[in-house]
Design a protein around this motif. Structure first.
Motif, PDB file in Angstrom:
ATOM      1  N   GLY A 137      10.312   2.186  25.931  1.00  0.00           N
ATOM      2  CA  GLY A 137      10.096   3.709  26.531  1.00  0.00           C
ATOM      3  C   GLY A 137      10.800   3.940  27.808  1.00  0.00           C
ATOM      4  N   ARG A 138      10.788   5.027  28.546  1.00  0.00           N
ATOM      5  CA  ARG A 138      11.516   5.013  29.552  1.00  0.00           C
ATOM      6  C   ARG A 138      10.831   5.367  30.696  1.00  0.00           C
ATOM      7  N   THR A 139       9.493   5.341  30.846  1.00  0.00           N
ATOM      8  CA  THR A 139       8.618   5.397  32.174  1.00  0.00           C
ATOM      9  C   THR A 139       8.957   4.138  32.963  1.00  0.00           C
ATOM     10  N   LEU A 140       8.747   4.034  34.284  1.00  0.00           N
ATOM     11  CA  LEU A 140       8.972   2.824  35.049  1.00  0.00           C
ATOM     12  C   LEU A 140       8.378   1.599  34.362  1.00  0.00           C
ATOM     13  N   THR A 141       7.166   1.620  33.964  1.00  0.00           N
ATOM     14  CA  THR A 141       6.666   0.515  33.179  1.00  0.00           C
ATOM     15  C   THR A 141       7.130   0.113  31.841  1.00  0.00           C
ATOM     16  N   ALA A 144      10.594  -1.643  32.280  1.00  0.00           N
ATOM     17  CA  ALA A 144      10.457  -2.863  32.730  1.00  0.00           C
ATOM     18  C   ALA A 144       9.898  -3.772  31.566  1.00  0.00           C
ATOM     19  N   ALA A 145       9.091  -3.207  30.662  1.00  0.00           N
ATOM     20  CA  ALA A 145       8.915  -4.025  29.392  1.00  0.00           C
ATOM     21  C   ALA A 145      10.181  -4.197  28.411  1.00  0.00           C
ATOM     22  N   THR A 146      11.138  -3.288  28.395  1.00  0.00           N
ATOM     23  CA  THR A 146      12.063  -3.084  27.502  1.00  0.00           C
ATOM     24  C   THR A 146      13.250  -4.266  28.237  1.00  0.00           C
ATOM     25  N   GLY A 147      13.665  -5.112  27.096  1.00  0.00           N
ATOM     26  CA  GLY A 147      14.564  -6.124  27.491  1.00  0.00           C
ATOM     27  C   GLY A 147      16.038  -6.027  27.596  1.00  0.00           C
TER      28      GLY A 147
END
Length: 386
Positions: A137-141, A144-147
């Motif tokens: 996803g593209r929210t800040l969190t 952060a999860a996106t590798g």
């Protein structure tokens, strides 16, 4: 002013649009403002699961529009309750939280995992392990999860508490579990934005086993892979596991914005009143459309999705200019000798709408695309790849 000019002047320039204005659609055919027809193999990035102007979907949506279009979650509505019931009965999960998008579904999944682990092991147990090459996803969190580092570059500092390990590397996952205070493991069974790359069955099963051993939730991100896309209701069902948390969106609403976070018996009571919320979550119109989609994804229909996917794989594997085909069901990535964008542009010129994912051409057609349209589109792709 043309629609293109108005868009360029007033809409934020966050998208590299193709030079096409779409004005109408029927099934898997779209019509541009110039009258040109296109076979749609993108389905709004996996959203329009039953194509355009689907009668059952339109009937469900318009019937609900004639009753109540929105209430807020301070009250009960039938579509929300029935959709949650259907999702739980079809998956074995126990509770559903509804939001508006895949990113929101993943935000909820992360909150559930962290709250569960904090209550079990203490507030310092908050790190979520995800995979390199993932997209959540593209929210800040969820960024952060996106590798993928290139998604991170412009938006530092991101939400802390995420680490990434290589896909299909069991040793790396075991090592990370031994070095951080993990609150969960989060996987896509097929990495979509990462190039339509399926994980191995062994890896997913070991990840599930390790999550159980460490008493942390296993989160399966089914935002793109879910709702029939891979030939099963959810992709994890082909990997022989039962997740603790499942996030999904895209094809669930058939074209309306809805996301869902499904929770197993293990975590069903983690969230209580006031712990989470969404103004539009569980919107009755969106839920009515989603219920229409979910109720039609039976075994017979899903077998057709698999058969169509196998047809595409067989037709493109070994074709001139094609270096490989990956994916599951009707979630397909094509590694081409030519640059992927060049192939997509050539297909567009010939009346076929495709997508890209990293260096691949990506196909996400409507699940009910007619075979004659699918085969015609595949022949155009074959020519474009030469």
């Amino acid at each position: 002013m043309s629609i293109t000019s108005i868009d360029k002047e007033f809409v934020s320039g966050t998208y590299g649009r193709f030079p096409v204005e779409l004005v109408s659609g029927s099934g898997s055919l779209l019509t541009g403002s110039d009258g040109k027809q296109y076979i749609d193999l993108g389905s709004g990035i996996g959203v329009t699961a039953f194509g355009f102007r689907d009668e059952a979907w339109m009937g469900a949506v318009t019937a609900q529009l004639g009753k109540v279009q929105h209430t807020s979650n301070l009250y009960y509505t039938e579509p929300c309750a029935l959709l949650a019931k259907a999702l739980c009965e079809k998956t074995g999960m126990k509770k559903v939280f509804f939001g508006n998008s895949g990113a929101e579904a993943n935000e909820c999944a992360i909150k559930v995992a962290r709250k569960y682990s904090a209550e079990k092991k203490g507030p310092d147990c908050y790190t979520i392990i995800t995979l390199l090459n993932s997209f959540h996803g593209r929210t800040l969190t969820t960024l952060a999860a996106t590798g993928q580092d290139h998604f991170h570059e412009l938006f530092q500092p991101l939400t802390p508490g995420f680490v990434h390990v290589p896909a299909n590397d069991i040793g790396a996952l075991e090592q990370m579990l031994g070095s951080v205070k993990a609150a969960g493991i989060m996987l896509e069974c097929v990495q979509g934005e990462g190039g339509v790359m399926p994980l191995t069955k062994e890896y997913v099963q070991v990840a599930a086993s390790l999550a159980a051993q460490h008493d942390i939730p296993l989160i399966i991100d089914e935002v793109q892979t879910g709702n029939g896309r891979t030939g099963s209701l959810y992709a994890y069902m082909q990997f022989g596991i039962q997740p603790d948390i499942v996030s999904t969106a895209k094809g669930l609403g058939g074209g309306l914005p809805i996301g869902a976070c499904l929770m197993s018996e293990k975590v069903q009571y983690v969230l209580g009143p006031g712990d989470h919320g969404s103004t539009y979550g569980g919107n009755p119109v969106c839920c009515a459309g989603a219920l229409s989609v979910i109720n039609r994804l039976d075994d017979e229909f899903l077998a057709q999705v698999k058969a169509k996917g196998e047809y595409v794989f067989d037709a493109l594997n070994g074709a001139e200019g094609v270096e490989g085909v990956s994916g599951m069901g009707l979630m397909i990535g094509i590694k081409t000798r030519k640059p992927a964008r060049e192939v997509v542009n050539a297909c567009l010129e010939k009346g076929v709408l495709c997508l890209t994912a990293k260096d691949k051409v990506r196909l996400l057609p409507a699940l009910n695309i007619p075979m004659e349209q699918l085969s015609a589109a595949v022949e155009i792709i074959r020519e474009a790849c030469k």
